[in-house]
Design an enzyme around this catalytic site. Structure first.
Site, short mmCIF file in Angstrom:
data_model
loop_
_atom_site.label_atom_id
_atom_site.label_comp_id
_atom_site.label_asym_id
_atom_site.label_seq_id
_atom_site.Cartn_x
_atom_site.Cartn_y
_atom_site.Cartn_z
N PHE A 119 -33.42 -21.16 -62.07
CA PHE A 119 -33.96 -21.53 -60.76
C PHE A 119 -32.96 -21.35 -59.64
O PHE A 119 -33.33 -21.16 -58.48
CB PHE A 119 -34.47 -22.98 -60.79
CG PHE A 119 -33.42 -24.04 -60.62
CD1 PHE A 119 -33.19 -24.61 -59.37
CD2 PHE A 119 -32.69 -24.51 -61.70
CE1 PHE A 119 -32.24 -25.61 -59.20
CE2 PHE A 119 -31.74 -25.50 -61.54
CZ PHE A 119 -31.52 -26.05 -60.29
N LYS A 120 -31.68 -21.38 -59.96
CA LYS A 120 -30.67 -21.31 -58.91
C LYS A 120 -30.61 -19.95 -58.23
O LYS A 120 -30.06 -19.81 -57.13
CB LYS A 120 -29.32 -21.74 -59.47
CG LYS A 120 -29.40 -23.19 -59.94
CD LYS A 120 -28.12 -23.76 -60.49
CE LYS A 120 -28.36 -25.19 -60.94
NZ LYS A 120 -27.16 -25.86 -61.41
N ASP A 121 -31.21 -18.94 -58.86
CA ASP A 121 -31.30 -17.63 -58.21
C ASP A 121 -32.06 -17.72 -56.89
O ASP A 121 -31.76 -16.99 -55.95
CB ASP A 121 -32.01 -16.62 -59.12
CG ASP A 121 -31.16 -16.16 -60.29
OD1 ASP A 121 -29.95 -15.98 -60.10
OD2 ASP A 121 -31.71 -16.00 -61.39
N LEU A 124 -29.50 -19.01 -54.38
CA LEU A 124 -28.21 -18.32 -54.28
C LEU A 124 -28.36 -16.85 -53.87
O LEU A 124 -27.43 -16.29 -53.28
CB LEU A 124 -27.44 -18.48 -55.58
CG LEU A 124 -26.83 -19.88 -55.68
CD1 LEU A 124 -26.44 -20.24 -57.10
CD2 LEU A 124 -25.61 -19.99 -54.76
N THR A 154 -25.44 -22.42 -62.14
CA THR A 154 -25.00 -22.13 -60.78
C THR A 154 -24.01 -20.97 -60.76
O THR A 154 -24.07 -20.10 -59.89
CB THR A 154 -24.34 -23.37 -60.13
OG1 THR A 154 -25.33 -24.37 -59.94
CG2 THR A 154 -23.73 -23.03 -58.79
#
Length: 513
Positions: A119-121, A124, A154
């Site tokens: 999900f951090k894509d 970021l 992350t």
């Protein structure tokens, strides 16, 4: 008529020099200089009519509208914002970016279709493109040294968002031996010379403490032009609000419900905080469920009012193996009535004793804002096994924590969205404890084992890590300087050759006359 102004930001800890700063400054600075986190000075509202006008927008177009509530033309021109968002969304394998599917009577929001399957894509990719724009338009003299700590996802998402970016060095700290093999390989197989991976002898919290200490070190911070990619950076929280709006629309397209609940696997509190701000903006959000594993400091806070630090337990959902949630300070600030003095005293007491306790109306308010549940390893494995056997659907261990929490609170129904934070294949060893054999994994992950890795090992020592950073940055800058000089020399030689060629042709023509 004056044009609308962008939202400004101030530190949770109230330092006068850290008040009413711009979005650009908040993004580039990351952590406030008084060690607080930047929060919006006002939260823009979305009316029911405006909300409904967004229903049929594509994900990128919706993201532009949501972000533009905070970021106006005085900060980022609309066409530039559209370009940043669309470039970020183009990195995803699904046209919907974050598709929503129905499983077991509730919804699952698949946040793992980006380049690192986590999900951090979502945030970021966006942050990397904002960095690139701000550096190219005068910030920091065109230089930025990003320092981040990761419990697994992350790091790779930051690396894929920043690899090859001009003027950016990305240094990622991760706890040695405490991330999955695939998570480590996603970081350490990236060959770009502006990427530096560091395995620290310690826990994620130790890595996070090094990051915070480095931001508090003014001389070091200013010397290397320090920036942040962890969810302490406001841009990440803002970028994540879009998928709450997106999933609300998709659920209410299909179901007759007034509000949508969200169950969120929670470690550092950034993902669910985006849901909290979405609700504050006017999105009809019902329950926000904080789902934790055995490292349950947040569950203990929301059930007992006790934010008490304990030793980290190593679990099968390592991205949540966190005992201090760095983003939680933003919520505590709001819980304190946006009173920086109260918040600063709370954090000072917590940092000295490891304990913060709230009671009475403050606890009632917190429990009204969030529900919580804890899923241990047995709960997690049972949830993975059941959904696979009954629905042929695989969950990663973190997502399984969120699904288990929804069931524990009797909200696993058509009005609830469980956030799927990573692809199961990133945690094959854990998933194989519940399901064998595992389904086929994406080829992008299966090839990682054959790629060359590149990382460094450092002790749990801030000064040692800082020295490593400066050395690596200096080496890269020197290497690029030599590369640019070589390019310039080649260019000059080509130019000289071209001129000599023209002269030779002219001389030859004169002789023929």
């Amino acid at each position: 008529m004056t044009s609308a102004k962008s939202t400004t930001y101030s530190s949770t800890r109230g330092c006068p020099t850290q008040k009413s700063i711009s979005f650009r400054t908040a993004v580039m600075r990351g952590l406030a200089h008084d060690r607080g986190l930047f929060v919006p000075d006002s939260i823009p509202e979305v009316s029911p009519e405006e909300l409904e006008s967004w229903r049929n927008l594509s994900y990128p177009d919706l993201a532009v509208e949501v972000i533009a509530k905070f970021v106006k033309e005085d900060e980022v021109p609309r066409d530039v914002l559209e370009g940043i968002v669309k470039k970020s969304c183009a990195a995803f394998k699904s046209e919907e970016v974050t598709p929503l599917i129905k499983v077991d009577g509730h919804y699952v929001l698949e946040l793992f279709h980006g380049p690192t399957f986590a999900f951090k894509d979502v945030a970021l990719q966006m942050l990397g493109n904002f960095f690139e724009y701000f550096l190219s338009t005068g910030s920091n003299g065109g230089r930025l040294a990003v320092l981040g700590a990761t419990s697994g996802d992350t790091g790779s998402a930051a690396i894929y968002g920043l690899r090859g970016k001009e003027g950016v060095d990305c240094i990622i700290l991760y706890p040695h031996g405490r991330v999955s093999e695939i998570q480590e390989r996603q970081m350490t197989t990236v060959p770009d010379d502006n990427i530096h991976c560091v395995a620290v002898d310690g826990t994620f919290d130790d890595c996070q403490d090094i990051v915070k200490a480095s931001f508090a070190d003014k001389e070091f911070r200013d010397r290397v032009k320090l920036g942040a990619v962890n969810s302490i950076n406001w841009c990440r929280v803002l970028a994540q609000t879009t998928y709450y709006f997106w999933s609300y629309f998709r659920v209410t397209d299909a179901e007759k419900v007034d509000k949508v609940n969200f169950s969120v696997p929670t470690g550092n509190f950034g993902d669910i905080l985006a849901g909290y701000y979405s609700r504050r903006m006017g999105l009809p959000v019902g329950d926000l469920i904080v789902a934790t594993n055995e490292n349950d400091i947040l569950h203990r806070f929301f059930t007992q009012g006790e934010y008490h630090r304990e030793d980290i337990q190593k679990t099968i959902s390592p991205s949540m193996d966190i005992c201090v949630s760095s983003n939680f300070e933003r919520y505590l600030y709001h819980l304190a009535g946006n009173d920086a003095t109260t918040l600063a005293s709370w954090m000072s007491a917590f940092e000295s004793t490891g304990k913060l306790t709230i009671t009475g109306k403050k606890l009632d308010k917190a429990q009204d804002d969030f529900k919580s549940a804890k899923a241990d390893t047995a709960n997690t494995l049972e949830t993975i096994k059941r959904l696979h056997s009954e629905h042929d659907y695989m969950l990663c261990p973190h997502t399984a924590v969120g699904v288990s929490a929804a069931h524990q609170l009797n909200t696993a129904d058509a009005a609830t969205v469980c956030l799927a934070t990573a692809h199961f294949a990133k945690f094959g060893d854990a998933c194989s404890m519940a399901v064998t054999p595992l389904p086929e994994i994406p080829k992008e992950l299966s090839v990682l084992g054959s790629l060359e890795t590149r990382s460094s090992r450092c002790p749990n020592d801030t000064k040692v890590v800082q020295a490593f950073m400066e050395r690596r940055i200096e080496e890269r800058v020197e290497s690029h300087k030599k590369r640019d000089e070589k390019k310039k020399l080649v260019k000059n030689l080509v130019l000289v050759s071209a001129v000599l060629g023209v002269v030779a042709i002219v001389v030859s023509a004169i002789k023929r006359r």
